[in-house]
Design a protein around this motif. Structure first.
Motif, PDB file in Angstrom:
ATOM      1  N   GLY A  68       0.813  -1.203   0.000  1.00 45.68           N
ATOM      2  CA  GLY A  68       0.000   0.000   0.000  1.00 45.68           C
ATOM      3  C   GLY A  68       0.849   1.256   0.000  1.00 45.68           C
ATOM      4  O   GLY A  68       1.814   1.374  -0.763  1.00 45.68           O
ATOM      5  N   TYR A  69       0.522   2.177   0.880  1.00 45.84           N
ATOM      6  CA  TYR A  69       1.205   3.473   0.901  1.00 45.84           C
ATOM      7  C   TYR A  69       2.376   3.507   1.900  1.00 45.84           C
ATOM      8  O   TYR A  69       2.982   4.558   2.108  1.00 45.84           O
ATOM      9  N   LEU A  70       2.698   2.371   2.484  1.00 47.19           N
ATOM     10  CA  LEU A  70       3.677   2.313   3.568  1.00 47.19           C
ATOM     11  C   LEU A  70       5.038   2.890   3.183  1.00 47.19           C
ATOM     12  O   LEU A  70       5.695   3.553   3.994  1.00 47.19           O
ATOM     13  N   PRO A 196      -6.494   7.257  -5.507  1.00 45.97           N
ATOM     14  CA  PRO A 196      -5.848   6.733  -4.293  1.00 45.97           C
ATOM     15  C   PRO A 196      -6.316   7.477  -3.052  1.00 45.97           C
ATOM     16  O   PRO A 196      -6.881   8.569  -3.134  1.00 45.97           O
ATOM     17  N   ASN A 197      -6.049   6.891  -1.905  1.00 40.11           N
ATOM     18  CA  ASN A 197      -6.361   7.525  -0.621  1.00 40.11           C
ATOM     19  C   ASN A 197      -5.209   8.480  -0.284  1.00 40.11           C
ATOM     20  O   ASN A 197      -4.207   8.093   0.316  1.00 40.11           O
ATOM     21  N   MET A 198      -5.348   9.759  -0.646  1.00 37.95           N
ATOM     22  CA  MET A 198      -4.257  10.712  -0.502  1.00 37.95           C
ATOM     23  C   MET A 198      -3.964  11.017   0.966  1.00 37.95           C
ATOM     24  O   MET A 198      -2.827  11.307   1.336  1.00 37.95           O
ATOM     25  N   VAL A 202      -0.194  10.697   2.307  1.00 37.66           N
ATOM     26  CA  VAL A 202       0.545  11.790   2.943  1.00 37.66           C
ATOM     27  C   VAL A 202       0.993  11.380   4.343  1.00 37.66           C
ATOM     28  O   VAL A 202       2.126  11.683   4.765  1.00 37.66           O
ATOM     29  N   ALA A 203       0.134  10.694   5.073  1.00 35.79           N
ATOM     30  CA  ALA A 203       0.489  10.263   6.436  1.00 35.79           C
ATOM     31  C   ALA A 203       1.705   9.352   6.425  1.00 35.79           C
ATOM     32  O   ALA A 203       2.531   9.377   7.354  1.00 35.79           O
TER      33      ALA A 203
END
Length: 453
Positions: A68-70, A196-198, A202-203
């Motif tokens: 994911g965004y990791l 995407p879940n921005m 960002v987090a």
């Protein structure tokens, strides 16, 4: 400072670095910020190409698909390290009027210079292999060209470079910027479509402890280790000298260093955005799905038009745009790889050859293993992608041989002078980055070699 530089330059450097473009781009007399920024903009774009070449694509998209965004924070940290190292490389070229290869040769013996040339030459050829494979696969995806034919066609891109060199260096810079813009627009469009879940993205710009888990760490190593390419440091130290200004005027020197740094950081920020887009695309479209089906360019191309993988937004248009961006990336890398090859050949062993000869020989040598691999495996793209990954090992081996001299030279008052020597905190940070990247790259080499047994 100027006496030291000129003495070393006369004694060791084989004339100006990339003599045909050195000091050829005029800059305005105006002190206006924007006019100066535009005049000095360009070299940073050629450097940024190395941070978005085909070798990084599968890793970045795969990182998003698996975790994911990791790993957003890994891309950020890699980009900040790149900004530091490229700043030092550009500063070295402007202040000493020597590229990194010339400066290294000036402080080593002829034998060591020859060894370093061989190591760096292998790294450039490894980069060239990635360009050949990326270009051939893009031609197959777009036009159905068989891989063996596509590989053979990449030899003729020497003609493209010959045409570009006749147009002038400023035109080359403009073409590279346009190709980067194509890549940026393509992936920006695809990410917007993917939604995407921005907030989560960002987090994750702040590092999280989960990155230290085995699988996540391995992927992070791949992203960081492939970020800083050794040829970029040689290239930037040379093309930063392309601007024409009075090098005896302290104000002019300060202006050159200042705006070259602005150019470098802006362009590398653009590369950071593109790498983020690649990870966002992987996370938004493929996270939690069959990531084993995304390991090659062909698989990614197919996945972008497969509703089962990419969801409702899947379409042939997304796949086609992906292949267009891949082709643009390969052509960009071709230009920068050739220029870097010329820099190291002239800097390390004082050998000058016509640009077309340099390009043709390098490309032919790089094409041979790709052709052999293509024939043996019957045009299997997975085999070529495996060769591409293995070729990056040479880049990992060569990296310390460029980073360590760069840090030493730019931290020396004797070489850089009182005004341009690295600040103490910059020197400490540079050594930390050098040590970390060297360890990470050695880890990648070890893992690659272990996988062979």
């Amino acid at each position: 400072m100027s006496d030291i530089v000129s003495t070393e330059k006369t004694g060791y450097a084989n004339g100006p670095s990339l003599q045909e473009i050195n000091g050829t781009v005029a800059i305005p007399k105006s002190k206006g910020f924007w006019k100066n920024l535009m005049a000095f903009s360009g070299p940073g774009a050629l450097v940024a190409v190395g941070y978005m070449d085909p070798g990084n694509w599968v890793t970045s998209i795969g990182g998003g698909a698996q975790y994911g965004y990791l790993l957003m924070s890994v891309i950020l940290i890699s980009s900040l390290i790149a900004m530091l190292l490229q700043y030092m490389a550009a500063k070295l070229g402007i202040v000493t009027q020597m590229d990194l290869a010339q400066a290294t040769r000036a402080h080593t013996t002829k034998r060591i210079g020859a060894i370093l040339w061989v190591v760096t030459e292998l790294a450039i050829m490894a980069t060239d292999i990635a360009e050949v494979i990326g270009g051939a696969i893009a031609l197959q995806l777009l036009f159905g060209v068989p891989l063996i034919l596509g590989v053979s066609l990449t030899v003729f891109d020497v003609l493209l470079l010959l045409v570009l060199t006749k147009l002038g260096f400023r035109k080359i810079e403009a073409i590279v910027v346009c190709l980067i813009a194509v890549i940026l627009v393509v992936f920006a469009y695809e990410v917007i479509i993917a939604q995407p879940n921005m907030g989560e993205a960002v987090a994750n710009l702040v590092p999280r402890t989960e990155i230290m888990h085995s699988g996540q760490l391995t992927m992070a190593l791949g992203i960081v280790g492939a970020t800083v390419m050794p040829h970029n440091l040689y290239l930037h130290s040379s093309i930063s000298q392309s601007r024409k200004f009075d090098r005896t005027d302290p104000d002019e020197m300060r202006r050159a260093v200042k705006f070259t740094t602005w150019d470098s950081n802006i362009q590398l920020f653009g590369a950071f955005i593109i790498n983020c887009l690649l990870l966002l695309l992987g996370a938004a479209m493929f996270f939690g799905k069959a990531t084993d089906q995304l390991g090659t360019f062909g698989n990614l191309y197919a996945a972008l038009q497969d509703n089962r993988l990419a969801g409702a937004v899947a379409s042939p248009l997304l796949s086609t745009l992906f292949a267009v961006a891949l082709l643009a990336s390969g052509q960009n890398s071709t230009i920068t790889g050739t220029l870097t090859g010329q820099v190291i050949m002239e800097g390390f062993i004082n050998m000058k050859v016509p640009l077309w000869v340099r390009r043709l020989v390098t490309r032919l040598v790089s094409v041979v293993p790709v052709v052999v691999c293509t024939i043996i495996y019957g045009g299997n793209e997975a085999a070529l992608d495996h060769l591409l990954v293995n070729s990056q090992v040479f880049l990992s081996i060569a990296l310390p041989f460029s980073m360590i001299p760069l840090t030493v030279f730019t931290s020396s008052k004797k070489i850089m002078g009182e005004e341009y020597v690295n600040k103490k905190w910059v020197t400490i940070l540079a050594w930390v980055c050098t040590a970390v990247l060297t360890i990470l790259n050695l880890q990648i080499v070890w893992e690659s070699l272990s996988g062979l047994f």
